[in-house]
Design a protein around this motif. Structure first.
Motif, PDB file in Angstrom:
ATOM      1  N   LYS A  88      56.641  58.263  -5.044  1.00  0.00           N
ATOM      2  CA  LYS A  88      56.262  58.411  -3.635  1.00  0.00           C
ATOM      3  C   LYS A  88      54.822  57.980  -3.408  1.00  0.00           C
ATOM      4  CE  LYS A  88      56.619  61.623   0.174  1.00  0.00           C
ATOM      5  NZ  LYS A  88      57.714  61.156   1.000  1.00  0.00           N
ATOM      6  N   GLN A  91      54.310  54.185  -3.214  1.00  0.00           N
ATOM      7  CA  GLN A  91      54.880  53.465  -2.078  1.00  0.00           C
ATOM      8  C   GLN A  91      53.835  53.058  -1.056  1.00  0.00           C
ATOM      9  OE1 GLN A  91      58.057  56.002  -0.756  1.00  0.00           O
ATOM     10  NE2 GLN A  91      59.466  55.200  -2.290  1.00  0.00           N
ATOM     11  N   SER A 114      53.553  49.670   3.474  1.00  0.00           N
ATOM     12  CA  SER A 114      54.458  50.383   2.583  1.00  0.00           C
ATOM     13  C   SER A 114      55.002  49.407   1.549  1.00  0.00           C
ATOM     14  CB  SER A 114      55.605  50.978   3.394  1.00  0.00           C
ATOM     15  OG  SER A 114      56.501  51.639   2.545  1.00  0.00           O
ATOM     16  N   ASP A 116      57.961  48.875  -1.433  1.00  0.00           N
ATOM     17  CA  ASP A 116      59.235  49.392  -1.907  1.00  0.00           C
ATOM     18  C   ASP A 116      59.174  49.544  -3.421  1.00  0.00           C
ATOM     19  OD1 ASP A 116      61.903  50.231  -1.829  1.00  0.00           O
ATOM     20  OD2 ASP A 116      62.602  48.202  -2.294  1.00  0.00           O
TER      21      ASP A 116
END
Length: 129
Positions: A88, A91, A114, A116
């Motif tokens: 997390k 990201q 962001s 992936d």
């Protein structure tokens, strides 16, 4: 409570020591983003046998920069909370010098993008090798 006792109620520099401790220091997020690039990831996933590392260096989590002792331990690590927290955190696009310059007033703010990030598969490890 006397004057001497009042002075001794402060924590001192212990919080600073804990903040900057390096005994269990892991790689920073920007270093891990560098490791996640395909050519470097291939080298990290297919390392030569090194008996000084856990699992002879064959079971490595790129995202956490951690060696596991066997494939089962690596799979359990992927299901664990620390690994999920690291995924997390990764990201978010890594902090760069250009972003630091913009924060200092040399440009306009641009929100971080962001990225992936997927947990590595053992199939990916076998396909590359």
């Amino acid at each position: 409570m006397g004057r001497y006792a009042r002075k001794k109620q402060h924590k001192g520099d212990k919080p600073l020591k804990e903040k900057y401790r390096t005994k269990r220091k892991t790689k920073d997020h920007d270093q891990i983003h560098e490791d996640m690039k395909p050519d470097k990831a291939q080298k990290l996933l297919n390392q030569e046998i090194d008996y000084d590392r856990p699992g002879a260096g064959q079971f490595y989590c790129i995202h956490c920069a951690k060696y596991c002792i066997n494939e089962q331990a690596l799979k359990e690590h992927f299901r664990g909370k620390p690994h999920k927290r690291r995924i997390k955190a990764l990201q978010v696009e890594p902090y760069t010098q250009a972003e630091a310059d913009r924060a200092a007033g040399m440009g306009s703010y641009i929100a971080p993008k962001s990225v992936d990030v997927q947990t590595q598969d053992n199939k990916m490890q076998e396909d590359i090798g």
